[in-house]
Design a protein around this motif. Structure first.
Motif, PDB file in Angstrom:
ATOM      1  N   VAL A 117     -38.526-107.295  30.787  1.00 55.06           N
ATOM      2  CA  VAL A 117     -38.265-106.334  31.862  1.00 55.06           C
ATOM      3  C   VAL A 117     -37.923-104.972  31.263  1.00 55.06           C
ATOM      4  N   ILE A 118     -38.532-103.925  31.807  1.00 56.56           N
ATOM      5  CA  ILE A 118     -38.176-102.539  31.491  1.00 56.56           C
ATOM      6  C   ILE A 118     -37.896-101.826  32.812  1.00 56.56           C
ATOM      7  N   VAL A 119     -36.800-101.102  32.898  1.00 53.35           N
ATOM      8  CA  VAL A 119     -36.486-100.290  34.074  1.00 53.35           C
ATOM      9  C   VAL A 119     -36.305 -98.848  33.615  1.00 53.35           C
ATOM     10  N   VAL A 120     -37.013 -97.916  34.255  1.00 52.04           N
ATOM     11  CA  VAL A 120     -36.987 -96.503  33.876  1.00 52.04           C
ATOM     12  C   VAL A 120     -36.598 -95.666  35.090  1.00 52.04           C
ATOM     13  N   ASP A 121     -35.597 -94.817  34.936  1.00 47.99           N
ATOM     14  CA  ASP A 121     -35.166 -93.915  36.002  1.00 47.99           C
ATOM     15  C   ASP A 121     -35.526 -92.479  35.647  1.00 47.99           C
ATOM     16  N   ALA A 122     -35.966 -91.708  36.643  1.00 46.33           N
ATOM     17  CA  ALA A 122     -36.305 -90.292  36.449  1.00 46.33           C
ATOM     18  C   ALA A 122     -35.351 -89.434  37.265  1.00 46.33           C
ATOM     19  N   SER A 123     -34.769 -88.437  36.627  1.00 44.50           N
ATOM     20  CA  SER A 123     -33.879 -87.513  37.332  1.00 44.50           C
ATOM     21  C   SER A 123     -34.138 -86.088  36.859  1.00 44.50           C
ATOM     22  N   HIS A 124     -33.546 -85.121  37.580  1.00 43.53           N
ATOM     23  CA  HIS A 124     -33.736 -83.709  37.273  1.00 43.53           C
ATOM     24  C   HIS A 124     -35.216 -83.358  37.161  1.00 43.53           C
ATOM     25  N   VAL A 125     -35.984 -83.900  38.088  1.00 42.28           N
ATOM     26  CA  VAL A 125     -37.421 -83.621  38.101  1.00 42.28           C
ATOM     27  C   VAL A 125     -37.626 -82.129  38.348  1.00 42.28           C
ATOM     28  N   ASN A 126     -38.435 -81.512  37.493  1.00 46.57           N
ATOM     29  CA  ASN A 126     -38.652 -80.066  37.521  1.00 46.57           C
ATOM     30  C   ASN A 126     -37.361 -79.295  37.312  1.00 46.57           C
ATOM     31  N   GLY A 127     -36.409 -79.941  36.616  1.00 49.34           N
ATOM     32  CA  GLY A 127     -35.182 -79.257  36.246  1.00 49.34           C
ATOM     33  C   GLY A 127     -34.146 -79.174  37.337  1.00 49.34           C
ATOM     34  N   VAL A 128     -34.388 -79.811  38.484  1.00 46.20           N
ATOM     35  CA  VAL A 128     -33.457 -79.720  39.606  1.00 46.20           C
ATOM     36  C   VAL A 128     -33.036 -81.118  40.013  1.00 46.20           C
ATOM     37  N   ALA A 129     -31.734 -81.346  40.096  1.00 44.95           N
ATOM     38  CA  ALA A 129     -31.228 -82.644  40.544  1.00 44.95           C
ATOM     39  C   ALA A 129     -31.285 -82.692  42.064  1.00 44.95           C
ATOM     40  N   GLY A 130     -31.928 -83.732  42.592  1.00 46.21           N
ATOM     41  CA  GLY A 130     -32.040 -83.876  44.042  1.00 46.21           C
ATOM     42  C   GLY A 130     -31.440 -85.179  44.498  1.00 46.21           C
ATOM     43  N   ASP A 131     -31.931 -85.675  45.633  1.00 40.96           N
ATOM     44  CA  ASP A 131     -31.438 -86.946  46.164  1.00 40.96           C
ATOM     45  C   ASP A 131     -31.962 -88.096  45.327  1.00 40.96           C
ATOM     46  N   GLU A 132     -31.054 -88.850  44.755  1.00 41.88           N
ATOM     47  CA  GLU A 132     -31.476 -89.982  43.948  1.00 41.88           C
ATOM     48  C   GLU A 132     -31.865 -91.158  44.832  1.00 41.88           C
ATOM     49  N   THR A 133     -32.821 -91.922  44.354  1.00 41.09           N
ATOM     50  CA  THR A 133     -33.291 -93.071  45.118  1.00 41.09           C
ATOM     51  C   THR A 133     -32.158 -94.012  45.488  1.00 41.09           C
ATOM     52  N   LEU A 134     -31.258 -94.303  44.539  1.00 37.37           N
ATOM     53  CA  LEU A 134     -30.217 -95.286  44.800  1.00 37.37           C
ATOM     54  C   LEU A 134     -29.148 -94.764  45.744  1.00 37.37           C
ATOM     55  N   ASN A 135     -29.086 -93.450  45.963  1.00 32.85           N
ATOM     56  CA  ASN A 135     -28.152 -92.892  46.924  1.00 32.85           C
ATOM     57  C   ASN A 135     -28.817 -92.600  48.261  1.00 32.85           C
ATOM     58  N   ASN A 136     -30.079 -92.949  48.364  1.00 29.55           N
ATOM     59  CA  ASN A 136     -30.836 -92.704  49.580  1.00 29.55           C
ATOM     60  C   ASN A 136     -30.696 -93.900  50.503  1.00 29.55           C
ATOM     61  N   PRO A 137     -30.198 -93.714  51.740  1.00 28.21           N
ATOM     62  CA  PRO A 137     -30.027 -94.856  52.645  1.00 28.21           C
ATOM     63  C   PRO A 137     -31.316 -95.622  52.873  1.00 28.21           C
ATOM     64  N   LYS A 138     -32.461 -94.953  52.767  1.00 23.06           N
ATOM     65  CA  LYS A 138     -33.732 -95.627  53.011  1.00 23.06           C
ATOM     66  C   LYS A 138     -34.127 -96.556  51.874  1.00 23.06           C
ATOM     67  N   THR A 139     -33.411 -96.485  50.748  1.00 29.53           N
ATOM     68  CA  THR A 139     -33.773 -97.317  49.613  1.00 29.53           C
ATOM     69  C   THR A 139     -33.757 -98.793  49.968  1.00 29.53           C
ATOM     70  N   ALA A 140     -32.885 -99.177  50.886  1.00 31.59           N
ATOM     71  CA  ALA A 140     -32.761-100.592  51.233  1.00 31.59           C
ATOM     72  C   ALA A 140     -33.926-101.097  52.062  1.00 31.59           C
ATOM     73  N   GLN A 141     -34.797-100.200  52.535  1.00 27.33           N
ATOM     74  CA  GLN A 141     -35.905-100.618  53.373  1.00 27.33           C
ATOM     75  C   GLN A 141     -37.052-101.103  52.504  1.00 27.33           C
ATOM     76  N   MET A 142     -37.487-102.327  52.739  1.00 25.00           N
ATOM     77  CA  MET A 142     -38.560-102.930  51.944  1.00 25.00           C
ATOM     78  C   MET A 142     -39.886-102.379  52.399  1.00 25.00           C
ATOM     79  N   ALA A 143     -40.691-101.885  51.468  1.00 24.88           N
ATOM     80  CA  ALA A 143     -41.970-101.285  51.834  1.00 24.88           C
ATOM     81  C   ALA A 143     -43.134-101.981  51.178  1.00 24.88           C
ATOM     82  N   VAL A 144     -42.989-103.292  50.895  1.00 22.93           N
ATOM     83  CA  VAL A 144     -44.134-104.021  50.385  1.00 22.93           C
ATOM     84  C   VAL A 144     -45.074-104.326  51.531  1.00 22.93           C
TER      85      VAL A 144
END
Length: 339
Positions: free
Chosen positions: A245-272
């Motif tokens: 298993v490899i897990v990779v997180d991306a932040s500060h995309v284009n040099g700006v910190a925005g809403d992180e996936t894990l802090n996004n309420p919609k993250t819990a919604q399954m989209a498979v």
């Protein structure tokens, strides 16, 4: 847990990557035939096939070829699908040479690239190892399995639920070093703030449903904690194959910190694509296939899979080099027999 666990962080123009990785022989295999590489810009897993030691050689040669490409050197962003395909063809030829056409390997992964200054995930896949993406509330398998059961599902002969227990679910239709079809599939996906990428061998996806994987990825904030928990969960589910298993997180995309996936309420919604326990690989998904947003309490099944040290607030992250290159168990060519 294998000693080849670790964490890392890489910084480059426009994106900061944090990642964790780990591998385990499993509970039924004598050898670990999985190999992997986790080093910016390449994060990839190869799952060898071919019987005693041969699969180990195949996966190791695949990773060795990829790790020696100039366009995949540290923090490079210049890789293209054509570059990768050429490298994979060299890996295919090398595996055939050293194993006398008696072994093969699947390979899946992601390369961080830039197009006109915009960061993208360049996802590639041969076989049934997988690459997933958790992004802004959506969790999807990006890669599409090259397997007999996937073809049966696509043709409408079996249902997704039947595919999970089909007797030929481990038979792959593409592999490097074996057979006539060795070409990779590619996807170019824009990097979003807070993206979380999972690359794994089928020792994980064969034991855990997409919904279980999603719950862990959306619950544990540090990538290494997520890796450790996923491997432990797969072992508790039977551990019938090698697990990488490899897990990779991306932040500060284009040099700006925005809403992180894990802090996004919609993250819990399954989209498979099909929801529930189905594990069909699809890029798009109906919005209705979602799960309830989690409460602040960590789900019990996730909590049970997390080692006590991970749940302890004082736990410190192990200090290791931010690069993992591992070659390590057993299955007849083109088929991974889980016994």
């Amino acid at each position: 847990m294998s000693p080849a666990d670790g964490v890392g962080e890489d910084t480059s123009a426009g994106v900061i990557l944090s990642f964790g990785f780990g591998t385990d022989r499993g509970l039924r295999r004598e050898l670990n035939e999985d190999s992997f590489l986790a080093a910016d810009p390449l994060f990839t897993v190869a799952d060898g096939m071919g019987g005693h030691e041969a699969g180990e050689v195949a996966s190791r040669e695949c990773i060795a070829i990829l790790s020696n490409q100039d366009f995949l050197t540290a923090a490079s962003r210049t890789a293209t699908a054509a570059d990768l395909q050429q490298a994979l063809r060299r890996a295919d030829a090398r595996i055939r040479e050293v194993t006398s056409d008696k072994a093969g390997t699947t390979v899946s992964g992601v390369v961080l690239v830039e197009e006109r200054g915009v960061p993208y995930w360049l996802v590639f896949n041969v076989g049934d190892s997988r690459t997933y993406r958790l992004s802004q509330g959506s969790f999807r398998q990006v890669s599409v399995d090259h397997s007999e059961v996937q073809e049966l599902v696509d043709a409408g002969f079996i249902t997704p639920a039947q595919a999970l227990t089909h007797p030929r679910r481990h038979v792959v239709t593409r592999a490097l070093g074996a057979g006539s079809d060795t070409e990779a599939d590619f996807w170019l996906v824009p990097v979003e703030e807070g993206d979380r990428i999972l690359v794994c061998s089928d020792g994980l996806s064969g034991e855990l449903s997409d919904s279980a994987i999603h719950r862990t990825l959306s619950t544990l904030s540090h990538p290494q904690d997520a890796v450790d928990s996923l491997i432990q969960s797969a072992l508790r589910s039977g551990g019938r194959d090698n697990i990488t298993v490899i897990v990779v997180d991306a932040s500060h995309v284009n040099g700006v910190a925005g809403d992180e996936t894990l802090n996004n309420p919609k993250t819990a919604q399954m989209a498979v694509q099909t929801g529930g326990d189905d594990t069909l690989p699809r890029m798009l998904a109906p919005e209705k296939d979602t799960l309830e947003a989690p409460t602040e309490v960590i789900p019990e099944d996730v909590l049970e899979s997390i080692p006590a040290s991970v749940r302890t607030p004082e736990k410190s992250v192990p200090s290791v080099q931010p690069t993992a290159l591992l070659e390590n168990s057993a299955a007849p060519l083109h088929e991974e027999n889980h016994g």
